[in-house]
Design a protein around this motif. Structure first.
Motif, PDB file in Angstrom:
ATOM      1  N   TYR A  62       0.823  -1.204   0.000  1.00  0.00           N
ATOM      2  CA  TYR A  62       0.000   0.000   0.000  1.00  0.00           C
ATOM      3  C   TYR A  62       0.862   1.260   0.000  1.00  0.00           C
ATOM      4  CZ  TYR A  62      -4.091  -2.892   0.793  1.00  0.00           C
ATOM      5  OH  TYR A  62      -5.080  -3.825   0.659  1.00  0.00           O
ATOM      6  N   ILE A  63       1.945   1.212   0.746  1.00  0.00           N
ATOM      7  CA  ILE A  63       2.864   2.362   0.758  1.00  0.00           C
ATOM      8  C   ILE A  63       3.431   2.572  -0.639  1.00  0.00           C
ATOM      9  CG2 ILE A  63       5.072   3.238   1.625  1.00  0.00           C
ATOM     10  CD1 ILE A  63       4.438   1.702   4.264  1.00  0.00           C
ATOM     11  N   GLU A  64       3.917   1.495  -1.255  1.00  0.00           N
ATOM     12  CA  GLU A  64       4.520   1.602  -2.587  1.00  0.00           C
ATOM     13  C   GLU A  64       3.497   2.065  -3.619  1.00  0.00           C
ATOM     14  OE1 GLU A  64       7.078   1.049  -6.022  1.00  0.00           O
ATOM     15  OE2 GLU A  64       7.099   2.001  -4.085  1.00  0.00           O
ATOM     16  N   LEU A  65       2.288   1.551  -3.564  1.00  0.00           N
ATOM     17  CA  LEU A  65       1.259   1.953  -4.514  1.00  0.00           C
ATOM     18  C   LEU A  65       0.968   3.444  -4.386  1.00  0.00           C
ATOM     19  CD1 LEU A  65      -0.791   1.182  -6.691  1.00  0.00           C
ATOM     20  CD2 LEU A  65      -2.404   0.656  -4.849  1.00  0.00           C
ATOM     21  N   THR A  66       0.816   3.913  -3.155  1.00  0.00           N
ATOM     22  CA  THR A  66       0.532   5.327  -2.916  1.00  0.00           C
ATOM     23  C   THR A  66       1.684   6.213  -3.368  1.00  0.00           C
ATOM     24  OG1 THR A  66      -0.865   4.738  -1.034  1.00  0.00           O
ATOM     25  CG2 THR A  66      -0.083   7.011  -1.144  1.00  0.00           C
ATOM     26  N   VAL A  67       2.886   5.874  -2.958  1.00  0.00           N
ATOM     27  CA  VAL A  67       4.062   6.683  -3.313  1.00  0.00           C
ATOM     28  C   VAL A  67       4.272   6.697  -4.820  1.00  0.00           C
ATOM     29  CG1 VAL A  67       6.573   6.864  -3.103  1.00  0.00           C
ATOM     30  CG2 VAL A  67       5.182   6.417  -1.078  1.00  0.00           C
ATOM     31  N   SER A  68       4.151   5.551  -5.467  1.00  0.00           N
ATOM     32  CA  SER A  68       4.383   5.499  -6.910  1.00  0.00           C
ATOM     33  C   SER A  68       3.340   6.318  -7.668  1.00  0.00           C
ATOM     34  CB  SER A  68       4.415   4.061  -7.415  1.00  0.00           C
ATOM     35  OG  SER A  68       3.162   3.436  -7.267  1.00  0.00           O
ATOM     36  N   GLN A  69       2.094   6.303  -7.194  1.00  0.00           N
ATOM     37  CA  GLN A  69       1.065   7.116  -7.838  1.00  0.00           C
ATOM     38  C   GLN A  69       1.353   8.602  -7.675  1.00  0.00           C
ATOM     39  OE1 GLN A  69      -2.606   5.677  -6.128  1.00  0.00           O
ATOM     40  NE2 GLN A  69      -2.845   4.096  -7.687  1.00  0.00           N
ATOM     41  N   VAL A  70       1.734   9.004  -6.480  1.00  0.00           N
ATOM     42  CA  VAL A  70       2.032  10.414  -6.215  1.00  0.00           C
ATOM     43  C   VAL A  70       3.256  10.870  -7.008  1.00  0.00           C
ATOM     44  CG1 VAL A  70       2.807  12.034  -4.434  1.00  0.00           C
ATOM     45  CG2 VAL A  70       0.931  10.467  -3.944  1.00  0.00           C
ATOM     46  N   MET A  71       4.273  10.017  -7.066  1.00  0.00           N
ATOM     47  CA  MET A  71       5.523  10.379  -7.740  1.00  0.00           C
ATOM     48  C   MET A  71       5.468  10.155  -9.252  1.00  0.00           C
ATOM     49  SD  MET A  71       7.241  11.534  -5.239  1.00  0.00           S
ATOM     50  CE  MET A  71       8.913  11.667  -5.805  1.00  0.00           C
ATOM     51  N   GLY A  72       4.445   9.440  -9.723  1.00  0.00           N
ATOM     52  CA  GLY A  72       4.269   9.248 -11.150  1.00  0.00           C
ATOM     53  C   GLY A  72       5.131   8.179 -11.785  1.00  0.00           C
ATOM     54  N   TYR A  73       5.466   7.141 -11.037  1.00  0.00           N
ATOM     55  CA  TYR A  73       6.205   6.025 -11.624  1.00  0.00           C
ATOM     56  C   TYR A  73       5.458   4.723 -11.327  1.00  0.00           C
ATOM     57  CZ  TYR A  73       8.122   5.332  -6.887  1.00  0.00           C
ATOM     58  OH  TYR A  73       8.275   5.132  -5.541  1.00  0.00           O
ATOM     59  N   PRO A  74       5.717   3.684 -12.111  1.00  0.00           N
ATOM     60  CA  PRO A  74       5.018   2.419 -11.880  1.00  0.00           C
ATOM     61  C   PRO A  74       5.501   1.754 -10.592  1.00  0.00           C
ATOM     62  CG  PRO A  74       6.630   2.162 -13.632  1.00  0.00           C
ATOM     63  CD  PRO A  74       6.623   3.615 -13.258  1.00  0.00           C
ATOM     64  N   PRO A  75       4.600   1.070  -9.888  1.00  0.00           N
ATOM     65  CA  PRO A  75       5.015   0.372  -8.668  1.00  0.00           C
ATOM     66  C   PRO A  75       6.013  -0.737  -8.972  1.00  0.00           C
ATOM     67  CG  PRO A  75       2.625   0.164  -9.022  1.00  0.00           C
ATOM     68  CD  PRO A  75       3.192   0.915 -10.175  1.00  0.00           C
TER      69      PRO A  75
END
Length: 96
Positions: A62-75
């Protein structure tokens, strides 16, 4: 032989809280690679900690999914549902 048993709501809540703390600590240490390291360490010492390890595996996803969405890169591929399922399948085989 597996020692899987029902856990009370409070036990699950406590385990999930601990897992979240471990996941956040791994993220703070080394971002995604830190979370992967925490998961790998837990499974390496599995014994009777299958629930704890699976919670530690779920929280970082969940952390990775959220961070990747915010930062604009694929998980990370490590956190896909298929990768998680593969890890759980391997653990299940070892516990039988």
């Amino acid at each position: 032989m597996s020692s899987v048993h029902a856990q009370s709501y409070q036990d699950v809540k406590k385990a999930m809280t601990k897992a979240s703390q471990v996941a956040v600590a791994g993220f703070r240490e080394s971002r995604v690679s830190g979370m992967i390291e925490k998961i790998t360490e837990c499974y390496a010492q599995l014994s009777k900690k299958i629930f704890c390890c699976s919670y530690i595996d779920i929280a970082p996803s969940y952390i990775e999914l959220t961070v990747s969405q915010v930062m604009g890169y694929p998980p990370s591929q490590f956190f896909t549902d298929d990768s998680f399922s593969n890890r759980m399948s391997e653990i299940s085989k070892e516990q039988i």
